[in-house]
Design an enzyme around this catalytic site. Structure first.
Site, PDB file in Angstrom:
ATOM      1  CD  GLN A  87      -4.495  -8.213  -2.607  1.00  0.00           C
ATOM      2  OE1 GLN A  87      -5.530  -7.804  -3.130  1.00  0.00           O
ATOM      3  NE2 GLN A  87      -4.059  -9.443  -2.749  1.00  0.00           N
ATOM      4  CG  PHE A  88      -4.276  -2.410  -1.756  1.00  0.00           C
ATOM      5  CD1 PHE A  88      -3.328  -1.620  -2.388  1.00  0.00           C
ATOM      6  CD2 PHE A  88      -4.737  -3.536  -2.411  1.00  0.00           C
ATOM      7  CE1 PHE A  88      -2.851  -1.950  -3.649  1.00  0.00           C
ATOM      8  CE2 PHE A  88      -4.263  -3.880  -3.666  1.00  0.00           C
ATOM      9  CZ  PHE A  88      -3.320  -3.091  -4.293  1.00  0.00           C
ATOM     10  CB  ALA A  89      -3.789   1.099   3.884  1.00  0.00           C
ATOM     11  CG  ASP A  90      -7.479   2.002   0.215  1.00  0.00           C
ATOM     12  OD1 ASP A  90      -8.074   3.084   0.101  1.00  0.00           O
ATOM     13  OD2 ASP A  90      -6.270   1.864  -0.051  1.00  0.00           O
ATOM     14  CD  GLU A 102      -9.922  -7.815   3.650  1.00  0.00           C
ATOM     15  OE1 GLU A 102      -9.448  -7.723   2.498  1.00  0.00           O
ATOM     16  OE2 GLU A 102     -11.111  -8.140   3.872  1.00  0.00           O
ATOM     17  CB  ILE A 144      -6.918  -2.196   7.255  1.00  0.00           C
ATOM     18  CG1 ILE A 144      -6.366  -2.898   8.507  1.00  0.00           C
ATOM     19  CG2 ILE A 144      -7.429  -0.787   7.589  1.00  0.00           C
ATOM     20  CD1 ILE A 144      -5.115  -2.236   9.061  1.00  0.00           C
ATOM     21  CG  HIS A 149      -6.271  -0.208  -5.085  1.00  0.00           C
ATOM     22  ND1 HIS A 149      -7.392   0.111  -5.827  1.00  0.00           N
ATOM     23  CD2 HIS A 149      -6.284  -1.552  -4.944  1.00  0.00           C
ATOM     24  CE1 HIS A 149      -8.042  -1.005  -6.128  1.00  0.00           C
ATOM     25  NE2 HIS A 149      -7.389  -2.017  -5.609  1.00  0.00           N
TER      26      HIS A 149
END
Length: 687
Positions: free
Chosen positions: A432-435, A410, A437, A479
């Site tokens: 891919q997911f906010a988690d 990331e 970032i 997720h």
């Protein structure tokens, strides 16, 4: 590598010595005037000059350089004057790099006749990813045939201190450089020290040894205090890179002959100063001039000229103007050309389109129109097309150079956009997911968001970061998170959070033509409208030329002002719009709903106008409420509308717990819903 000559001509030696004498004179002058020049912290290149000058003298205007905070000799070597550097040393208004905003030797440069230097943070490894992104930009342009008119192909230089090579982000950069064979040179200046910790305490191997683990990254180790050895090595490496387009690492062993910084004095902790002084590059180069036939008088004249120039530039810099208070408020963003809604938002179509496809079609249209546009991230390549199919068919249509997978990196995905943008590209990247970032926040905060402001407007970062967000279908704790409150605390980025496909397409187009960094938060539960009550996210796909400017909220449910009935305004975004619409079905005449569409810039005018009309306000968010963007927004509304309000501004969001559980019952208990929002609306109406 092809072997070059083993000696240098007199012109090269003379120029190098004049530059080294200048760098040395600057360090000594700073020491003599320590109280004056240490108002702001600085570091100097003393001991590192030979390798820096050897490299700088061979760079071309089309090259990109990412120096670090000890590289003032490199700056002199590319043609900067002592006066230029001193303006930054003293944080003066005409500091050519940042206008007095950032530290000494944190350069940024866009001069036609010099190598280009994008934004440099306090570079302790963070610069490796943006630098590698610039090299990836050259790789991309060469692979898809974007013309380069330069006779010699450009390369990227990333200068690093040895201690920074232990950073995890360095591994991400090396991995991508080796994997894609990028034209980047990592110059590691190894003086054996971090600040007060030495190499034996902090690293298991030096950078030369470490680089051997990255297959395809060729490493060379040299005496960086010997100018001739440094120059000839660089000559060979740069010639090979310009022809063969592959990465190198040069490990240069150098002494540190001055303080770590003006605020951390070498005598406080150093026990190796005598040994370091014995490796001073200045007398070595002086002897090389003598060996080449320069007389002692000629050598001394060069030195005296340098000392005199440094003193004159210092006296001039002392008198230079400081920034004015109003200078604080410039260049946080570059001006955007997108200021009005244009194109057809709701054309007649046979079928409505889901939100994820609106984004897909927007990206496809942009890629057809602009060769500079590319898309990369985890699993977006041809084999899958994104875990939400948000990139489906794009790799097949545009090729694996334009739509490609990255490793699980990331930080690299986010930070590489700085370099990509700097070489004239427009990257669209995905987390891919906010988690996921969080590893990218260092790059987003330190490199991406501050680039325009700290370069005085020279290097805004033009990029789009797509982030699937929100709870949907028992995604569990890794997720499902909402992260907008963290992002809205990063100044220098724009943030969209659309609630339907038309807004997503229009904002995606606006983001592309905006020269600033944009984060688009895309709710997973709205992508296909599979969640009950989200049919309004499906739309007649807007026309190709539809564009929606940032900072324009949408009144999705409007009411008249009433004197006899209680009314409320609901301020929300994303999934909250659908909760509010469904919750107010039986009381539409009492509830006005404002869809923010963008969290920054924020349409305060529309918000305040509505609240003053209805006299009551509810802010709906999916995030936990404590310390959130929503509560901050409520505070602003309360402050600005206090005399109009008939009730406190209220907020509803998720429960204040560390994560969203996997179990469906627990998830539904955690997050808001139509039913919960309706109860809150009724409470506020009856307040």
């Amino acid at each position: 590598m092809e072997i070059a000559e083993s000696t240098l001509n007199k012109t090269v030696l003379e120029k190098a010595f004049a530059t080294m004498a200048t760098a040395k004179a600057m360090t000594e002058l700073y020491e003599e005037n320590f109280k004056t020049v240490s108002k702001y912290v600085h570091a100097t290149s003393r001991g590192h000059e030979a390798i820096q000058i050897a490299l700088a003298m061979q760079l071309l205007p089309q090259d990109y350089a990412f120096p670090y905070y000890r590289d003032d000799a490199m700056m002199l070597g590319i043609g900067m004057q002592p006066y230029d550097l001193m303006l930054q040393l003293m944080a003066k208004k005409d500091d050519p790099f940042s206008g007095g905003r950032t530290y000494y030797c944190h350069p940024s440069l866009r001069d036609a006749d010099k190598p280009k230097i994008p934004h440099q943070s306090s570079a302790t490894g963070m610069q490796a990813i943006p630098a590698t992104g610039a090299a990836m930009g050259f790789w991309y342009k060469e692979n898809i045939g974007i013309e380069d008119k330069n006779e010699q192909k450009p390369i990227v230089i990333c200068s690093l201190g040895d201690a920074s090579v232990t950073e995890g982000e360095i591994a991400e950069a090396f991995q991508m450089a080796a994997l894609k064979q990028l034209p980047i040179l990592y110059l590691v200046q190894d003086n054996g020290w971090d600040i007060s910790a030495n190499a034996n305490e902090t690293r298991a191997q030096n950078a030369f040894e470490y680089a051997k683990g990255f297959h395809g990254l060729e490493a060379v180790s040299i005496d960086g205090a010997d100018f001739t050895e440094s120059y000839l090595t660089m000559q060979k490496v740069l010639k090979t890179m310009r022809a063969e387009r592959r990465p190198f690492l040069v490990h240069a062993k150098v002494p540190l002959l001055n303080h770590h910084t003006s605020g951390v004095r070498m005598e406080w902790y150093r026990d190796d100063l005598d040994e370091a002084k014995s490796r001073d590059p200045f007398p070595v180069l002086k002897q090389q001039l003598a060996d080449a036939g320069f007389s002692s008088e000629e050598i001394e004249k060069i030195n005296r000229t340098a000392v005199s120039k440094v003193q004159a530039d210092y006296d001039k810099a002392l008198q230079a103007e400081d920034p004015k208070p109003e200078d604080l408020f410039t260049h946080d963003f570059a001006p955007t050309p997108v200021t009005e809604e244009k194109g057809e938002r709701n054309p007649i179509r046979e079928d409505k389109v889901v939100m994820v496809d609106c984004a897909l079609f927007a990206v496809e249209e942009l890629m057809k129109k602009h060769k500079e546009c590319l898309l990369y991230g985890q699993d977006v390549g041809g084999r899958l097309g994104g875990v939400f199919r948000e990139a489906a068919t794009l790799a097949q249509k545009f090729g694996d150079e334009r739509v490609f997978n990255t490793p699980i990196q990331e930080a690299f995905i986010v930070g590489s956009t700085v370099g990509m943008s700097a070489v004239g590209l427009k990257p669209i990247v995905e987390v891919q997911f906010a988690d996921y970032i969080w590893p990218g926040l260092n790059q987003l905060f330190t490199e991406v968001s501050r680039s325009s402001y700290l370069t005085n407007g020279k290097w805004p970062v033009s990029m789009i970061l797509r982030v699937p967000i929100g709870a949907y279908g028992s995604g569990g704790p890794y997720h499902s998170s909402s992260v907008e409150s963290v992002l809205t605390n990063i100044r220098g980025i724009k943030i969209a959070y659309p609630s339907n496909g038309a807004d997503l397409k229009g904002l995606m187009k606006a983001a592309y033509y905006d020269p600033n960094p944009v984060v688009i938060l895309e709710h997973k539960g709205l992508y296909w409208s599979k969640v009950k009550g989200t049919d309004e996210a499906r739309v007649n796909e807007p026309s190709e030329d539809y564009i929606l400017p940032f900072g324009k909220a949408n009144t999705v449910q409007e009411i008249w002002g009433q004197d006899t009935e209680e009314t409320i305004t609901v301020i929300t975004y994303g999934m909250g719009v659908h909760w509010a619409l469904n919750a107010s079905k039986d009381m539409k005449e009492k509830v006005e709903i404002i869809d923010l569409r963008t969290l920054y810039p924020l349409d305060e005018e529309t918000i305040l106008k509505s609240v003053k009309k209805t006299k009551k306000c509810l802010v709906v968010t999916e995030e936990p409420v404590n310390n959130s963007f929503a509560r901050s927004l409520a505070g602003m509304i309360q402050e600005r509308c206090f005399k109009y309000l008939d009730a406190p501004v209220m907020v509803i969001g998720s429960e204040n717990l560390p994560a969203i559980p996997l179990n469906m019952t627990l998830e539904q208990t955690m997050i808001p819903s139509m039913e919960k929002v309706k109860v809150k609306m009724e409470e506020l109406l009856h307040y």
